[in-house]
Write an enzyme that holds these catalytic residues in place. Sequence first.
Site, PDB file in Angstrom:
ATOM      1  N   HIS A   1      13.247  -3.138  -0.701  1.00 34.51           N
ATOM      2  CA  HIS A   1      14.532  -3.808  -0.510  1.00 34.51           C
ATOM      3  C   HIS A   1      15.382  -3.809  -1.778  1.00 34.51           C
ATOM      4  O   HIS A   1      16.576  -4.103  -1.719  1.00 34.51           O
ATOM      5  CB  HIS A   1      14.340  -5.241   0.018  1.00 34.51           C
TER       6      HIS A   1
ATOM      7  N   ASP B   1       7.134  -3.090   2.117  1.00 31.55           N
ATOM      8  CA  ASP B   1       8.266  -3.280   1.205  1.00 31.55           C
ATOM      9  C   ASP B   1       7.998  -2.682  -0.172  1.00 31.55           C
ATOM     10  O   ASP B   1       8.343  -3.275  -1.191  1.00 31.55           O
ATOM     11  CB  ASP B   1       8.603  -4.775   1.084  1.00 31.55           C
TER      12      ASP B   1
ATOM     13  N   SER C   1      12.189  -9.244  -8.035  1.00 33.40           N
ATOM     14  CA  SER C   1      11.658  -8.439  -6.947  1.00 33.40           C
ATOM     15  C   SER C   1      11.272  -7.046  -7.418  1.00 33.40           C
ATOM     16  O   SER C   1      12.063  -6.340  -8.024  1.00 33.40           O
ATOM     17  CB  SER C   1      12.705  -8.329  -5.841  1.00 33.40           C
TER      18      SER C   1
END
Length: 487
Positions: free
Chosen positions: A103, A133, A207
């Site tokens: 993402h 992911d 992230s």
Amino acid sequence: MVPAFALTPNVAPSPPKMAVTQPGPGSVADLAEGLLDAVVNISTSQSVKGEGASPQSPKGSPFQEFFDDFFDGQEKGQGNRKVNSLGSGFVIDPSGYVVTNNHVIEGADDIEVIFPNGSKLKAKLVGTDTKTDLSVLKVEPKAPLKAVKFGDSKKMRIGDWVMAIGNPFGLGGSVTIGIISARGRNINAGPYDNFIQTDAAINKGNSGGPLFNMYGEVIGINTAIISPSGGSIGIGFAVPTELAQNIVQQLIEFGETRRGWLGVRIQPVTDEVSESLGLKEARGALVSGVIKGGPVDNGTIKAGDVIITFDGKQVKEMRDLPLAVAESPVGKAVDVIIMRDGKQQTVKVTLGRLEDGAEPETGDDAPALAEKDQKKDGQNQVPQPPQDTVSVLGLTLSDLTDERQKNFGIADSVEGVVITAVQAGSPAAEKGLKVGEVIVEVGQSFTSSPEDVINRINELKGEGRRNAHMMIAGPDGQLRFVAIPLE
């Protein structure tokens, strides 16, 4: 004269014996110093079309709050403009392979890796896996890069110290420390949820960054947080390396993932289902259907089997099976231990490959009612029972004739006994049985008539069973299992 109290020597008592534990680190400066150069910032840019379009969080993020867009561009109203975003990543090979989250880079037109010394390199996408992911990037450095290595996340215990390094809010090279709060977390982010939970501060922009153990090994990739405010509240999640490492290696080697595939639909083994099947405890994954053309469509594994061990790995609960299968190589012959008809069996299965369009080993939802089997208020129709019917456990059952098959829109492939009415408030109604569904099996015995259902239920009562284990087919043939109380 004897004094009213006795004098005792002024000696400190021996301290109680305590378990020897590893103390928390007094400082992680030396550890962080050797790792900071391998953690990078990921900068992406994407063209956004449409007048006045506002930047959106990248799709596919398990928690939209975790990833924020840092952007600049043209004024609103000028049509196309560039949206920039920042995330984290880490180098796993001196030649320039970088791991991050999907993402972080999804939909990007340009990807740039920014190193701690300020240098920048354009990156190309090697491969991505949306189910976990994870993505792998490649840069072309002039000299070998500082890299970190994967550790074994299976060895990590709740309470072990961990350290996160990343790019929170665009502030590169930030170090935070905490412990592992929990393991094996399911946050409904994808089919293979098995997250490490940590209280190490993780914020927007972390992230894709690494979570280290105290030996400087990567044991997780930071992916998500729970946060009402958007900032860290001490609940962060990382993909464990026991899952990520194999995926990263496949992305580098093939540019895609090549997962094993068993080709079954499964559902949880509840206490009621366990009792109805005669199992000693509620464990394993109940096979509710076999996918046509899949690896076990040859009868090796059947609907109604309970898978309790896969390739030597215990299947304690339903979600353990998809993880074990996905981590297995395509084409591998594995032993699968199942419970069938109350007996334990071992079958040999050769795994297929999970293609993008194929169904992974996931749980089934109850089939929806056909439109003609619903009232406008959403309640089941309860037609007047035909004359050739029987009633049991709050169900009115009839032979599955050609006429009823047509009236209820039941597929030609479905066989069994059709439900023509469900008594409101009955155990069957509470379990979600509906008019137009078909009872295929009761207690793992096929039923072709209402009398078969009655006889099998009486047999189960005579055996002291408290629940009747039924295989139910929806009008479209989708199968599921329910346990109906007999009392």
